[in-house]
Design a protein around this motif. Structure first.
Motif, PDB file in Angstrom:
ATOM      1  N   GLU A 187       0.842  -1.208   0.000  1.00  0.00           N
ATOM      2  CA  GLU A 187       0.000   0.000   0.000  1.00  0.00           C
ATOM      3  C   GLU A 187       0.874   1.254   0.000  1.00  0.00           C
ATOM      4  OE1 GLU A 187      -2.629  -0.275   3.350  1.00  0.00           O
ATOM      5  OE2 GLU A 187      -3.838  -1.863   2.428  1.00  0.00           O
ATOM      6  N   PRO A 188       0.323   2.358  -0.502  1.00  0.00           N
ATOM      7  CA  PRO A 188       1.107   3.597  -0.514  1.00  0.00           C
ATOM      8  C   PRO A 188       1.408   4.073   0.915  1.00  0.00           C
ATOM      9  CG  PRO A 188      -1.168   3.984  -1.219  1.00  0.00           C
ATOM     10  CD  PRO A 188      -0.988   2.511  -1.135  1.00  0.00           C
TER      11      PRO A 188
ATOM     12  N   TRP B 129       1.101   6.912   2.383  1.00  0.00           N
ATOM     13  CA  TRP B 129       0.086   7.710   3.102  1.00  0.00           C
ATOM     14  C   TRP B 129      -0.926   6.827   3.814  1.00  0.00           C
ATOM     15  CZ3 TRP B 129      -4.872   6.767   1.747  1.00  0.00           C
ATOM     16  CH2 TRP B 129      -5.156   6.313   0.440  1.00  0.00           C
TER      17      TRP B 129
ATOM     18  N   LEU C 243      -6.711   2.127  -6.054  1.00  0.00           N
ATOM     19  CA  LEU C 243      -5.414   2.782  -5.834  1.00  0.00           C
ATOM     20  C   LEU C 243      -4.635   2.887  -7.147  1.00  0.00           C
ATOM     21  CD1 LEU C 243      -4.270   1.258  -2.429  1.00  0.00           C
ATOM     22  CD2 LEU C 243      -4.713   3.676  -2.917  1.00  0.00           C
ATOM     23  N   ARG C 244      -4.816   1.899  -8.017  1.00  0.00           N
ATOM     24  CA  ARG C 244      -4.157   1.958  -9.328  1.00  0.00           C
ATOM     25  C   ARG C 244      -4.825   2.993 -10.222  1.00  0.00           C
ATOM     26  NH1 ARG C 244      -3.591  -3.547  -8.925  1.00  0.00           N
ATOM     27  NH2 ARG C 244      -5.538  -3.946 -10.038  1.00  0.00           N
TER      28      ARG C 244
ATOM     29  N   GLU D  86      -7.237   5.451  -9.497  1.00  0.00           N
ATOM     30  CA  GLU D  86      -7.531   6.814  -9.010  1.00  0.00           C
ATOM     31  C   GLU D  86      -6.808   7.078  -7.695  1.00  0.00           C
ATOM     32  OE1 GLU D  86      -9.854   8.997 -10.325  1.00  0.00           O
ATOM     33  OE2 GLU D  86     -11.328   7.783 -11.422  1.00  0.00           O
ATOM     34  N   PRO D  87      -5.484   6.995  -7.706  1.00  0.00           N
ATOM     35  CA  PRO D  87      -4.770   7.111  -6.422  1.00  0.00           C
ATOM     36  C   PRO D  87      -5.068   8.419  -5.675  1.00  0.00           C
ATOM     37  CG  PRO D  87      -3.244   7.283  -8.284  1.00  0.00           C
ATOM     38  CD  PRO D  87      -4.561   6.865  -8.844  1.00  0.00           C
ATOM     39  N   ASP D  88      -5.195   9.517  -6.429  1.00  0.00           N
ATOM     40  CA  ASP D  88      -5.401  10.803  -5.752  1.00  0.00           C
ATOM     41  C   ASP D  88      -6.750  10.859  -5.052  1.00  0.00           C
ATOM     42  OD1 ASP D  88      -2.988  11.444  -6.739  1.00  0.00           O
ATOM     43  OD2 ASP D  88      -3.738  12.749  -8.356  1.00  0.00           O
TER      44      ASP D  88
ATOM     45  N   VAL E  57      -8.556   8.381  -3.962  1.00  0.00           N
ATOM     46  CA  VAL E  57      -8.579   7.521  -2.779  1.00  0.00           C
ATOM     47  C   VAL E  57      -7.836   8.200  -1.630  1.00  0.00           C
ATOM     48  CG1 VAL E  57      -8.018   5.248  -1.845  1.00  0.00           C
ATOM     49  CG2 VAL E  57      -8.710   5.475  -4.236  1.00  0.00           C
ATOM     50  N   GLN E  58      -6.697   8.778  -1.974  1.00  0.00           N
ATOM     51  CA  GLN E  58      -5.901   9.436  -0.924  1.00  0.00           C
ATOM     52  C   GLN E  58      -6.670  10.617  -0.299  1.00  0.00           C
ATOM     53  OE1 GLN E  58      -1.975  10.715  -2.077  1.00  0.00           O
ATOM     54  NE2 GLN E  58      -1.482  11.456  -0.020  1.00  0.00           N
TER      55      GLN E  58
END
Lengths: 256, 422
Positions: free
Chosen positions: B25-26, B28, B111-112, B114-116, B118-119
């Motif tokens: 996972e990223p 953040w 996450l792949r 639309e990462p922004d 989701v974050q």
């Protein structure tokens, strides 16, 4: 059909009915009139079996049975119907569901086949049309958001569906305009038959122009002070209720 | 808090496993999980001494055994008819087709893609700083369902999520992002068998003028603990409705809230709980009126039988800027037995002067005049009572716009309250 003998009833220790005697034969229409507070609605409630009334003395016999000993639902299944003065709103139960349940409870009690949904709907449509109501009313919750007139017409609709033997109408006319009054009266008149009796409780003579009674009784201070035919109602209309206790010797058992 | 630290061992142990599993996972997200764990260790599972939990005993959850050592059993038998046969074990448990204009993805997919997005929204809407149960979910959830409604998309069919014994198991996590001018309906169903603790969190972000209708149907096993959190964040002119059905679980605690961050927002938080035996159901709602000209409505109804207990706490905050707020709250309860009980409490904090806030709570028995009315038509006394109970409860379901959901719970109520002959 109905014999009321020396009926004394109190609510919370306060005497309301002080010796009512009334005989209702099959096929007759009895009007019970009287001023406010004379005990008219108490009489209706006691006949239907509402809680909270204490029977101090007397008896009510309905088709040879002790009516006062029956639960309200048994009275209804035996053919007693009360058209409420203030029909109750029951959110969440449609008139359709309610009436089908009620009609089938009565039919079952009489040993008749229960109605299917389709049969019920057909019957309901037949009965509701003449009352000037749309069949859509069946899908609405019981009396919810109904106008005063709609509530009273709904009572007559329920009566037509249940085909009672003894119908007690408790001030069904109050609050109705003349058109609604005629519709209600037509509904009642169309149900008049040699077997079916009515006790029409009213404060005003007006209704009796449309539902012509066989007998008129005047209730005052918990007693039937005077009985007569339909002309008595007219006299009451012109003279008011004030003279009854003063001038007239009470008559004995009324009706017959 | 030594008591909690001792009992938190199992949480700590499991957290290392969870981090290892989440290694891809990223950063953040891992940081948010670690922070949530930190907060949980400080807060602990709330005890009865906690003002917000004083009627709701969660001590059985303190040591984490129920969360980690048990799982929700298969709910085949318990699955409501509107989802039966549709639950799938793979990926997010989505039923039926996903309507045009919507995307339903797993956490990894989202996450792949639309990462922004989701974050921006995941674990930012439902607060875990002061909410221990949300912190547990945030620290440990293994997958999430990410639902997006595209800008302007009006979805005509509801998106149905089923949380039974599937891969998300005890820790469901849902993120719903409704784009500008979009309209989406989501139904979450929770059902299982056996003894377990399910701790669910759903976050909703409603963009400007978006509409989200959210339903949560909780029909968990009667041996289960269910704790659920639904938190929405609304931009201007958006509308969010929530309907919480709570029939199941031994102990159910739902925290449902929304923040009205823009003017012209509207929200409805409604619910129906019907419990019996020794069940306890607790709803805490929170509506945060931060901006002017927003409306909120709440109607929660409850039917309690046997020794069941109900709790309702409705918080409404009206911030200084939130002039012209119109907030209505109502909690109505029907007690069918002498031993059932309800604790209901409105909690209004109003810091603006030109507002209308009303609240009302009733706890009562059946209307005897209505019962007599039904009896006077030939309906037996028991039957009349049952019908009225049904009617009281079914009335709340009128607010459900998803027909199959409404019909299912109507028939469930009919079976429970109106099927007995008399």
């Amino acid at each position: 059909m109905l014999q009321i003998r020396n009926l004394h009833v109190s609510i919370d220790g306060q005497k309301i009915l002080r010796g009512i005697d009334l005989d209702v034969q099959p096929g007759t229409v009895h009007a019970v009139m009287g001023p406010n507070g004379s005990g008219k609605s108490t009489l209706a409630s006691v006949l239907a079996g509402r809680d909270g009334y204490e029977i101090e003395q007397g008896s009510v016999t309905y088709n040879g049975q002790d009516l006062l000993d029956m639960d309200p639902e048994i009275r209804a299944r035996e053919g007693v119907f009360l058209a409420f003065q203030y029909p109750v709103e029951v959110p969440g139960v449609t008139t359709m569901y309610f009436m089908r349940e009620a009609v089938n409870a009565v039919r079952k009690h009489r040993g008749e086949e229960e109605l299917s949904a389709g049969e019920f709907l057909k019957l309901a449509r037949e009965k509701i049309g003449p009352l000037g109501m749309e069949a859509d009313m069946l899908k609405r919750a019981i009396n919810e958001g109904f106008s005063g007139g709609e509530k009273k017409r709904s009572e007559i609709f329920q009566m037509a569906m249940l085909e009672p033997r003894l119908a007690v109408l408790d001030e069904t006319d109050s609050g109705l305009d003349i058109d609604a009054l005629k519709i209600v009266a037509d509904g009642v008149n169309s149900l008049r038959s040699a077997e079916r009796s009515f006790v029409v409780i009213t404060h005003y003579q007006r209704l009796l122009n449309y539902i012509v009674p066989d007998y008129v009784h005047v209730l005052s201070e918990g007693r039937i002070e005077l009985s007569g035919d339909k002309d008595l109602a007219l006299e009451l209309e012109s003279r008011g209720y004030g003279w009854i206790n003063d001038d007239v010797v009470p008559q004995a058992v009324a009706g017959v | 808090m030594p008591a909690i630290a001792d009992r938190a061992d199992v949480y700590l142990e499991r957290f290392n496993d969870a981090l290892a599993r989440a290694a891809a996972e990223p950063t953040w997200l891992l940081e948010r999980r670690k922070r949530a764990m930190e907060r949980f260790l400080q807060l602990g599972v709330p005890s009865l001494k906690h003002e917000e939990y004083k009627y709701t005993d969660l001590s059985a959850l303190a040591d984490g055994q129920l969360l980690f050592a048990t799982r929700p059993g298969s709910a085949e038998a318990a699955l409501p008819s509107y989802v039966a046969g549709g639950a799938s074990d793979a990926g997010p448990q989505v039923l039926g087709r996903v309507p045009q204009g919507a995307r339903v993805q797993s956490l990894a997919e989202a996450l792949r893609a639309e990462p922004d997005l989701v974050q921006r929204h995941l674990a930012t809407i439902a607060d875990y700083e002061d909410h221990a149960l949300c912190a547990v979910n945030t620290a440990f959830f293994s997958d999430a369902v990410v639902i997006q409604a595209e800008r302007g998309a009006v979805l005509d069919e509801p998106i149905q999520l089923v949380f039974g014994d599937g891969p998300q198991g005890s820790l469901p996590r849902v993120l719903i992002v409704a784009g500008r001018n979009s309209s989406v309906q989501v139904v979450e169903t929770y059902a299982g068998s056996g003894a377990y603790w399910r701790n669910a969190v759903t976050e909703i972000h409603a963009e400007e003028n978006a509409r989200v209708d959210h339903y949560r149907a909780q029909v968990e096993s009667l041996d289960a603990y269910h704790t659920g959190r639904l938190q929405a964040s609304q931009q201007r002119d958006s509308y969010v409705s929530s309907f919480s059905i709570s029939f199941g679980a031994a102990v159910a605690r739902n925290d449902i809230g929304t923040r009205l961050n823009g003017s012209g927002c509207e929200c409805s938080l409604d619910g129906l709980y019907a419990v019996r035996g020794d069940q306890l159901v607790d709803h805490h709602t929170s509506i945060d009126h931060a901006m002017p000209h927003c409306n909120s409505h709440q109607l929660y109804k409850g039917v309690l039988d046997d020794r069941a207990r109900g709790v309702f706490n409705g918080k409404i905050f009206v911030r200084p800027d939130a002039q012209k707020t119109d907030a209505v709250q109502s909690n109505k309860n029907l007690l069918l037995s002498d031993q059932s009980e309800v604790n209901t409490k409105p909690q209004l904090e109003i810091d603006a002067n030109d507002v209308r806030c009303t609240h009302g709570a009733t706890i009562g028995q059946l209307d005897s005049e209505a019962a007599f009315y039904l009896q006077s038509r030939g309906i037996g006394a028991n039957r009349a009572r049952n019908l009225l109970t049904y009617a009281f409860a079914a009335d709340a379901l009128e607010r459900i716009k998803v027909a199959q959901l409404k019909e299912h719970f109507e028939s469930l109520l009919l079976n429970r309250f109106a099927s007995q002959e008399s």
